[in-house]
Enzyme design. Sequence first.
Site, PDB file in Angstrom:
ATOM      1  N   ALA A  55     -35.648   7.154   1.494  1.00  0.00           N
ATOM      2  CA  ALA A  55     -36.495   5.634   1.402  1.00  0.00           C
ATOM      3  C   ALA A  55     -35.488   5.011   0.170  1.00  0.00           C
ATOM      4  O   ALA A  55     -35.458   5.294  -1.084  1.00  0.00           O
ATOM      5  CB  ALA A  55     -37.600   5.614   1.517  1.00  0.00           C
ATOM      6  N   GLU A 115     -13.870  11.614  13.273  1.00  0.00           N
ATOM      7  CA  GLU A 115     -14.720  11.800  11.805  1.00  0.00           C
ATOM      8  C   GLU A 115     -16.202  11.885  11.071  1.00  0.00           C
ATOM      9  O   GLU A 115     -16.331  11.008  12.193  1.00  0.00           O
ATOM     10  CB  GLU A 115     -13.018  11.628  10.794  1.00  0.00           C
ATOM     11  CG  GLU A 115     -13.739   9.756  10.700  1.00  0.00           C
ATOM     12  CD  GLU A 115     -14.623   9.405   9.969  1.00  0.00           C
ATOM     13  OE1 GLU A 115     -14.633  10.197   8.940  1.00  0.00           O
ATOM     14  OE2 GLU A 115     -14.673   7.924   9.420  1.00  0.00           O
ATOM     15  N   PHE A 116     -16.293  12.477  10.563  1.00  0.00           N
ATOM     16  CA  PHE A 116     -17.551  12.745   9.937  1.00  0.00           C
ATOM     17  C   PHE A 116     -17.499  12.697   8.246  1.00  0.00           C
ATOM     18  O   PHE A 116     -18.291  13.323   7.843  1.00  0.00           O
ATOM     19  CB  PHE A 116     -18.283  13.699  10.436  1.00  0.00           C
ATOM     20  CG  PHE A 116     -18.432  13.453  11.932  1.00  0.00           C
ATOM     21  CD1 PHE A 116     -19.472  12.445  13.110  1.00  0.00           C
ATOM     22  CD2 PHE A 116     -17.581  14.373  13.073  1.00  0.00           C
ATOM     23  CE1 PHE A 116     -19.303  12.650  14.443  1.00  0.00           C
ATOM     24  CE2 PHE A 116     -17.776  13.912  14.066  1.00  0.00           C
ATOM     25  CZ  PHE A 116     -18.754  13.601  14.993  1.00  0.00           C
ATOM     26  N   LYS A 123       0.828  -0.993  -0.021  1.00  0.00           N
ATOM     27  CA  LYS A 123       0.256  -0.003   0.418  1.00  0.00           C
ATOM     28  C   LYS A 123       1.256   1.750   0.017  1.00  0.00           C
ATOM     29  O   LYS A 123       0.531   1.979  -0.420  1.00  0.00           O
ATOM     30  CB  LYS A 123      -0.584   0.150   0.973  1.00  0.00           C
ATOM     31  CG  LYS A 123      -2.185   0.487   1.272  1.00  0.00           C
ATOM     32  CD  LYS A 123      -3.308   0.677   2.774  1.00  0.00           C
ATOM     33  CE  LYS A 123      -3.963   0.624   2.455  1.00  0.00           C
ATOM     34  NZ  LYS A 123      -4.921   0.639   3.938  1.00  0.00           N
ATOM     35  N   CYS A 166     -19.991   2.074   8.010  1.00  0.00           N
ATOM     36  CA  CYS A 166     -19.890   2.498   9.514  1.00  0.00           C
ATOM     37  C   CYS A 166     -21.506   2.481  10.086  1.00  0.00           C
ATOM     38  O   CYS A 166     -21.491   1.738  11.171  1.00  0.00           O
ATOM     39  CB  CYS A 166     -19.820   3.948   9.200  1.00  0.00           C
ATOM     40  SG  CYS A 166     -18.405   4.584   8.179  1.00  0.00           S
ATOM     41  N   LYS A 175     -20.340  10.715  18.129  1.00  0.00           N
ATOM     42  CA  LYS A 175     -19.100   9.672  16.536  1.00  0.00           C
ATOM     43  C   LYS A 175     -20.450   8.850  17.191  1.00  0.00           C
ATOM     44  O   LYS A 175     -21.290   8.321  15.648  1.00  0.00           O
ATOM     45  CB  LYS A 175     -18.301   9.106  16.751  1.00  0.00           C
ATOM     46  CG  LYS A 175     -17.855   7.975  15.509  1.00  0.00           C
ATOM     47  CD  LYS A 175     -17.823   8.304  13.968  1.00  0.00           C
ATOM     48  CE  LYS A 175     -18.024   8.175  13.410  1.00  0.00           C
ATOM     49  NZ  LYS A 175     -17.577   7.807  11.852  1.00  0.00           N
ATOM     50  N   GLY A 179     -26.252   0.152   4.288  1.00  0.00           N
ATOM     51  CA  GLY A 179     -24.984  -0.277   4.215  1.00  0.00           C
ATOM     52  C   GLY A 179     -23.860   0.487   4.675  1.00  0.00           C
ATOM     53  O   GLY A 179     -24.276   1.135   5.336  1.00  0.00           O
TER      54      GLY A 179
HETATM   55  C1  UGA Z   1     -21.294   8.164   7.458  1.00  0.00           C
HETATM   56  C2  UGA Z   1     -21.199   9.060   7.713  1.00  0.00           C
HETATM   57  O1  UGA Z   1     -22.656   9.338   7.026  1.00  0.00           O
HETATM   58  C3  UGA Z   1     -20.683  10.163   8.002  1.00  0.00           C
HETATM   59  O2  UGA Z   1     -20.905  11.087   8.853  1.00  0.00           O
HETATM   60  C4  UGA Z   1     -19.873   9.131   8.565  1.00  0.00           C
HETATM   61  O3  UGA Z   1     -18.191   9.654   9.395  1.00  0.00           O
HETATM   62  C5  UGA Z   1     -19.138   7.717   8.331  1.00  0.00           C
HETATM   63  O4  UGA Z   1     -20.567   6.664   8.267  1.00  0.00           O
HETATM   64  C6  UGA Z   1     -18.640   6.971   9.102  1.00  0.00           C
HETATM   65  O5  UGA Z   1     -18.307   6.824  10.054  1.00  0.00           O
HETATM   66  O6  UGA Z   1     -17.351   6.572   9.113  1.00  0.00           O
HETATM   67  P1  UGA Z   1     -21.210   6.666   4.835  1.00  0.00           P
HETATM   68  O7  UGA Z   1     -20.762   5.226   5.835  1.00  0.00           O
HETATM   69  O8  UGA Z   1     -19.423   7.129   4.089  1.00  0.00           O
HETATM   70  O9  UGA Z   1     -20.922   8.525   5.708  1.00  0.00           O
HETATM   71  O10 UGA Z   1     -22.332   6.814   4.086  1.00  0.00           O
HETATM   72  P2  UGA Z   1     -23.983   7.416   4.080  1.00  0.00           P
HETATM   73  O11 UGA Z   1     -23.620   8.317   3.250  1.00  0.00           O
HETATM   74  O12 UGA Z   1     -24.262   7.943   5.337  1.00  0.00           O
HETATM   75  O13 UGA Z   1     -24.803   6.100   3.641  1.00  0.00           O
HETATM   76  C7  UGA Z   1     -24.677   5.005   4.264  1.00  0.00           C
HETATM   77  C8  UGA Z   1     -26.243   4.679   3.539  1.00  0.00           C
HETATM   78  O14 UGA Z   1     -27.548   4.814   4.344  1.00  0.00           O
HETATM   79  C9  UGA Z   1     -26.517   4.120   2.853  1.00  0.00           C
HETATM   80  O15 UGA Z   1     -26.218   2.332   2.224  1.00  0.00           O
HETATM   81  C10 UGA Z   1     -27.125   5.103   1.687  1.00  0.00           C
HETATM   82  O16 UGA Z   1     -27.632   4.353   0.643  1.00  0.00           O
HETATM   83  C11 UGA Z   1     -28.693   4.524   2.992  1.00  0.00           C
HETATM   84  N1  UGA Z   1     -28.634   6.153   2.812  1.00  0.00           N
HETATM   85  C12 UGA Z   1     -28.521   7.720   3.287  1.00  0.00           C
HETATM   86  C13 UGA Z   1     -30.038   5.983   2.384  1.00  0.00           C
HETATM   87  O17 UGA Z   1     -30.820   4.835   2.536  1.00  0.00           O
HETATM   88  N2  UGA Z   1     -31.098   6.929   2.839  1.00  0.00           N
HETATM   89  C14 UGA Z   1     -30.643   8.735   2.903  1.00  0.00           C
HETATM   90  O18 UGA Z   1     -31.416   9.162   2.846  1.00  0.00           O
HETATM   91  C15 UGA Z   1     -28.911   8.524   3.174  1.00  0.00           C
END
Ligand code: UGA
Length: 432
Positions: free
Chosen positions: A255, A151-152, A35, A263, A207, A260
């Site tokens: 919806a 982190e977020f 890596k 996180c 978090k 998934g």
């Molecule tokens: C998530 C959080 O949004 C971040 O703030 C956080 O930092 C991160 O986890 C982490 O803990 O590291 P991420 O897993 O990259 O980020 O993805 P998201 O964009 O949050 O989506 C997660 C899931 O929710 C996906 O399957 C997405 O399709 C679903 N989702 C999201 C929905 O079904 N509906 C929505 O309105 C939003």
Amino acid sequence: MKLCMIGTGYVGLVSGVCFSDLGNTVYCVDKDREKIDLLNKGIIPIYEPGLEEILRRNYKQKRLIFTTDLKFAVQKSDIVFICVGTPTKKNSNSADLKYVFQVANEIKKYISKYKIIITKSTVPVATGDKIEKILQKLKKKKIVDVVSNPEFLREGEAIKDFVSPDRVIIGTASDKANKILKSLYLPIVKKTSRYLRTSRRGAELIKYASNGFLATKITFINELANLCEKTGVDIKDISVGMGSDERIGERFLRAGPAYGGSCFPKDTRALLDTAKQFSTNLSIVNSVINSNEKRKLLLTKRVKKILKNNFKNKKITFLGVTFKPNTDDMREASSLFMIPYFAKRGSIINYFDPTGSKKEFSKIKRVFYKSDIKSACYNADIVIIHTEWNEFKFLNFKNLIKNKNFKIFDLRNIYSPNKMKKNNISYHAIGR
Ligand code: UGA
């Protein structure tokens, strides 16, 4: 400032690259030599739009150093970020902290002058206390402060999220550490975003609470979508109608399939585990986890209904298989449940994903990767839009699909049901 990121996974790499772009010198360390070699060639091992360009720019300026030499990187740095993985333990809900503690045990040998040690990995409440115990001799000498700074970042949007965060959370009792970290974050804490100082345990819990709440919001709208399907109401109207109330907010009310990624599923489970350890009932989080798991089966049942109870030899096309767009991440994607489910029942699955074929499906009989949308759709009895990539948003299905009686199941509500009806397309969506 001089920073060390331990672990060049998602969190470490994105944060390291973005910190270097703010003018800091960043040492990114990983045990994985392959890596590090790739990174030294300017190649990033993850899919994150825009990251490679920023990496190359800062690498050229010598503000980014990739190394396997932990001792060198720690000794050179003022602030050490622990960014290693905290996966779910096998057969349990709890987060596996062995990599975090390994790092703490290793770095303690290399610290002889003041450094801030930060957990950026998602860690359960009181992990910082345990790290501090490992570093207690250094703490007594007042040459370390252990801080939580979660982190977020969202995958696919990570650079934007880093540069304009809604908030920066710093958990520390040390004024000295707080002052240094405030100046580190100053360039990105604009007038609109908050720099919030709290206790270390508070930061750790913020978090989990955030991810737990977002997962709850999604699950709430997904369950309401089930009700909308039975009452003839459009879930999109519900999302807008509810979300327009500022107290609710419209984001994360889309919806879709089960949520998934690396996180939400992991962190909701770990939050439940922490609650158990502290004899607290988090029944809502428990329901969210169960509802989300059940949703995968529920969607396969809808497909069964659309296909009139017959899976045998049906040609099912998946457009997108990752858990969301703009990432190649397959972790906890609904497709991992749905595709084998259909294949086992005799269907033939053709899938296309903009990030290529997936090893997860390579050994499953009757599952085939197609390198473009057209060849994936050509023979389809049903097209399942699993991930909302932009390139799936303006398709002319009648031109793409040979079979006249094809059906569309739009898990992301991309298309307009009315337009589909006008075009005589058998269109099924979520909650509408
Ligand atoms: C998530 C959080 O949004 C971040 O703030 C956080 O930092 C991160 O986890 C982490 O803990 O590291 P991420 O897993 O990259 O980020 O993805 P998201 O964009 O949050 O989506 C997660 C899931 O929710 C996906 O399957 C997405 O399709 C679903 N989702 C999201 C929905 O079904 N509906 C929505 O309105 C939003």
